[in-house]
Design an enzyme around this catalytic site. Sequence first.
Site, mmCIF file in Angstrom:
data_model
loop_
_atom_site.group_PDB
_atom_site.id
_atom_site.type_symbol
_atom_site.label_atom_id
_atom_site.label_comp_id
_atom_site.label_asym_id
_atom_site.label_seq_id
_atom_site.Cartn_x
_atom_site.Cartn_y
_atom_site.Cartn_z
ATOM 1 N N GLU A 446 0.751 -1.031 -0.104
ATOM 2 C CA GLU A 446 0.029 -0.023 0.025
ATOM 3 C C GLU A 446 0.809 1.512 -0.336
ATOM 4 O O GLU A 446 0.674 2.146 0.637
ATOM 5 C CB GLU A 446 -1.132 -0.049 1.093
ATOM 6 C CG GLU A 446 -2.240 -1.053 1.086
ATOM 7 C CD GLU A 446 -2.763 -0.957 -0.310
ATOM 8 O OE1 GLU A 446 -2.831 0.332 -0.813
ATOM 9 O OE2 GLU A 446 -3.202 -1.896 -0.701
HETATM 10 C C1 FAD Z 1 2.758 -9.740 0.147
HETATM 11 C C2 FAD Z 1 2.534 -8.425 -0.794
HETATM 12 C C3 FAD Z 1 1.229 -8.344 -1.381
HETATM 13 C C4 FAD Z 1 1.050 -7.290 -2.105
HETATM 14 N N1 FAD Z 1 -0.321 -7.177 -2.356
HETATM 15 C C5 FAD Z 1 -0.546 -6.396 -3.371
HETATM 16 C C6 FAD Z 1 -1.849 -6.295 -4.241
HETATM 17 O O1 FAD Z 1 -2.963 -6.694 -3.622
HETATM 18 N N2 FAD Z 1 -2.047 -5.515 -5.258
HETATM 19 C C7 FAD Z 1 -0.993 -4.769 -5.560
HETATM 20 O O2 FAD Z 1 -1.137 -4.105 -6.650
HETATM 21 N N3 FAD Z 1 0.232 -4.757 -5.032
HETATM 22 C C8 FAD Z 1 0.331 -5.646 -4.006
HETATM 23 N N4 FAD Z 1 1.857 -5.597 -3.511
HETATM 24 C C9 FAD Z 1 2.802 -4.704 -4.278
HETATM 25 C C10 FAD Z 1 3.130 -3.790 -3.199
HETATM 26 O O3 FAD Z 1 2.188 -2.750 -3.173
HETATM 27 C C11 FAD Z 1 4.564 -3.032 -3.797
HETATM 28 O O4 FAD Z 1 5.524 -4.196 -3.439
HETATM 29 C C12 FAD Z 1 5.140 -1.943 -2.956
HETATM 30 O O5 FAD Z 1 4.170 -0.734 -3.560
HETATM 31 C C13 FAD Z 1 6.585 -1.420 -3.292
HETATM 32 O O6 FAD Z 1 6.696 -1.660 -4.614
HETATM 33 P P1 FAD Z 1 8.114 -2.418 -5.155
HETATM 34 O O7 FAD Z 1 7.787 -3.739 -4.327
HETATM 35 O O8 FAD Z 1 8.100 -2.565 -6.580
HETATM 36 O O9 FAD Z 1 9.248 -1.720 -4.670
HETATM 37 P P2 FAD Z 1 10.165 -0.517 -5.469
HETATM 38 O O10 FAD Z 1 8.920 0.427 -5.796
HETATM 39 O O11 FAD Z 1 10.933 -1.219 -6.406
HETATM 40 O O12 FAD Z 1 10.758 0.232 -4.120
HETATM 41 C C14 FAD Z 1 12.267 -0.294 -3.793
HETATM 42 C C15 FAD Z 1 12.465 0.590 -2.644
HETATM 43 O O13 FAD Z 1 12.834 1.870 -3.092
HETATM 44 C C16 FAD Z 1 12.034 3.032 -2.410
HETATM 45 N N5 FAD Z 1 11.453 4.128 -3.320
HETATM 46 C C17 FAD Z 1 11.068 3.828 -4.302
HETATM 47 N N6 FAD Z 1 10.563 4.928 -5.211
HETATM 48 C C18 FAD Z 1 10.928 5.776 -4.119
HETATM 49 C C19 FAD Z 1 11.030 7.473 -4.247
HETATM 50 N N7 FAD Z 1 10.453 8.159 -5.118
HETATM 51 N N8 FAD Z 1 11.333 7.900 -3.296
HETATM 52 C C20 FAD Z 1 12.169 7.196 -2.098
HETATM 53 N N9 FAD Z 1 12.230 5.856 -2.204
HETATM 54 C C21 FAD Z 1 11.736 5.307 -2.955
HETATM 55 C C22 FAD Z 1 11.052 2.131 -1.593
HETATM 56 O O14 FAD Z 1 10.524 2.902 -0.426
HETATM 57 C C23 FAD Z 1 11.574 0.857 -1.510
HETATM 58 O O15 FAD Z 1 12.219 0.993 -0.281
HETATM 59 C C24 FAD Z 1 2.177 -6.606 -2.373
HETATM 60 C C25 FAD Z 1 3.374 -6.815 -2.070
HETATM 61 C C26 FAD Z 1 3.610 -8.007 -1.302
HETATM 62 C C27 FAD Z 1 4.978 -8.362 -0.974
#
Ligand code: FAD
Length: 603
Positions: A446
């Site tokens: 989220e």
């Molecule tokens: C168990 C689980 C359930 C989930 N359920 C859903 C679901 O139902 N539907 C859905 O659509 N998604 C879902 N997700 C996805 C989840 O919302 C994302 O994993 C999350 O939003 C982070 O995206 P990412 O994993 O691609 O990380 P990234 O976006 O690659 O981020 C990696 C790191 O970089 C940091 N970062 C990225 N951009 C910035 C910025 N601009 N400034 C500062 N820091 C930054 C982040 O804070 C993080 O620490 C789920 C994930 C998991 C693991």
Amino acid sequence: MPVYKAPLRDQQFVIHELLGAVEALRALPRYAELDAGTVNQVLEEAGRFSEEVLLPLNRSGDEEGCTYDPATRAVRTPAGFVAAFEKFREAGWQGLTAEDEFGGQALPQLLQIAFDEMRCATNQAWTMYSGLTLGAYECLAHTASAAQKALYLPKLASAEWTGTMCLTESHCGTDLGLLRTKAVPQADGSYRITGSKIFISAGEHDFAGNIVHLVLARLPDAPAGTRGISLFIVPKFLPEGSGAQARAGARNGVYCGGIEHKMGIHGNSTCQMVFEDATGWLVGEPNKGLHAMFVMMNGARLGVGVQGLGLTEAAYQNAVAYARERVQGRSLTGPKAPEQAADPIIVHADVRRMLLTARAYAEGGRAFAYWIAVMADQQVHHPDEAQRRFAGDMMALMTPIVKAFLTDNGFFRSSECLQVFGGHGYIREWGMEQLLRDSRINMIYEGTNTIQSLDLLGRKVLSDSGARLTSFGKLVEAFVAEHGTDEDMNEFVTPLADLGDKVRKLTMEIGMKALGNQDEAGAAAVDYLRVVGHLVFAYFWARMAQVALARIAADGARVDAFYPRKLATARFYFQRLLPETAYHIRAARSGAKNLMEFHTDWF
Ligand SMILES: Cc1cc2nc3c(=O)[nH]c(=O)nc-3n(C[C@H](O)[C@H](O)[C@H](O)COP(=O)(O)OP(=O)(O)OC[C@H]3O[C@@H](n4cnc5c(N)ncnc54)[C@H](O)[C@@H]3O)c2cc1C
């Protein structure tokens, strides 16, 4: 075995004595008939369901997890999960807050949040299936056409069908502007959806006759980035018929391609979803999908914050039960249980610090989250426009704080409560390591807690020159003005007023620096959220102390022990936890240079 008792006494204190929530909600025509008896009865029933149905499945669900069958592309949830969902469905819990025209009970958000706290405390993985369904209901209720509402809302409100949110793709999580899933218009008004989503919670399971996926995708002529994203309904089975009479018909081209093997919430299926020319229908306007999805995301952010609250309470209750039983060493001031070979560890100062920390964050979080739930209803239903606007401002300002502050607390308090168990916390038997594993995801999905911090500082505070923050500050100032001369309240009011002042100065300082260099906001944001979170907690803890003091003064020696306990917890919060703000203010003020001067290739 893990223990949990619904914290009904404290919930009722917050609802009735602190917030006067029933009175506040009765001012809304929608809830004119609400009474305290109904509220208490729903809480008791919800507590019983959580204790008796969900808690016994938490550990077994974690150990068994979900299983994926590649031949049928079906997902089986752990034993007992489906039966629990049937009980939940039969009792009408899914439609607690849904409109009565769609088969719901139209009860206040407050009751949903209170139930969410208890069911996340007892089984977060199971709760997510219906949490996503509630989010899909709210999103469609807000944005869908009348025909779409008539078709889908009764099915979602009754939990006959469940919902999902499909945003994330392998190359885009935080930055949704990068998403690639395509939607091609068809002559009949539907769309063909093609693409892959990952990490989709409750994407496939055996709970319900149909799964309604809410999918973000791009139209062929869509502008690049977040301005070119549209929202679609893509059901697993295509509905046949219309309105509430519709049934799940032919299989649509959306499949689960596999499930993730993850750190926690094993009982919840986290799915890779493949869309192969799946039939979908546009929700709302083209290219406005992210805006529509924000309804679901904001609701889900509050829900995730409440997951953090529930796990903090669960960790606390288990650690207290253990600390009363486990005997090790003697109290530094002499034996407290001389009849035993050693004293229970609850006599040791540092064990008490860990327990009280979790307690203070759980009770403070409850007051905060339940107040926000009242604001959620006021924002939509209050007859006075000014109050609707104020409540809307508070919702916008506080959503990232509920999400990040409460989930950080959930994880770090679970870790400390595990520490109370020593080595026994690290092994499976007591359930503490599961709480710790389950609570970790709440800081990530989220929108990560970093993203919440950026949202708070950038979009919610600096973008309106601090107007929303000032509105909250006025509540703090009014409380300080009312109780500032009360000597008994001095220990609470003085640090509250002082922090309010410091937040104002810190906000201005960061705002000025960020004008010259946006990295200044990025570098300060996480510390800033922690400081503002404490301002909110200090405000609610001061209010709780005031209610407790008034009851102690009124009832004298006959006072219920609940109130001295509340007062002592308030003192602990102000003396031991609030001082954390000094560190965070200092870190936030240290600026961006100490982070950005370190060359990228020096890492
Ligand atoms: C168990 C689980 C359930 C989930 N359920 C859903 C679901 O139902 N539907 C859905 O659509 N998604 C879902 N997700 C996805 C989840 O919302 C994302 O994993 C999350 O939003 C982070 O995206 P990412 O994993 O691609 O990380 P990234 O976006 O690659 O981020 C990696 C790191 O970089 C940091 N970062 C990225 N951009 C910035 C910025 N601009 N400034 C500062 N820091 C930054 C982040 O804070 C993080 O620490 C789920 C994930 C998991 C693991």
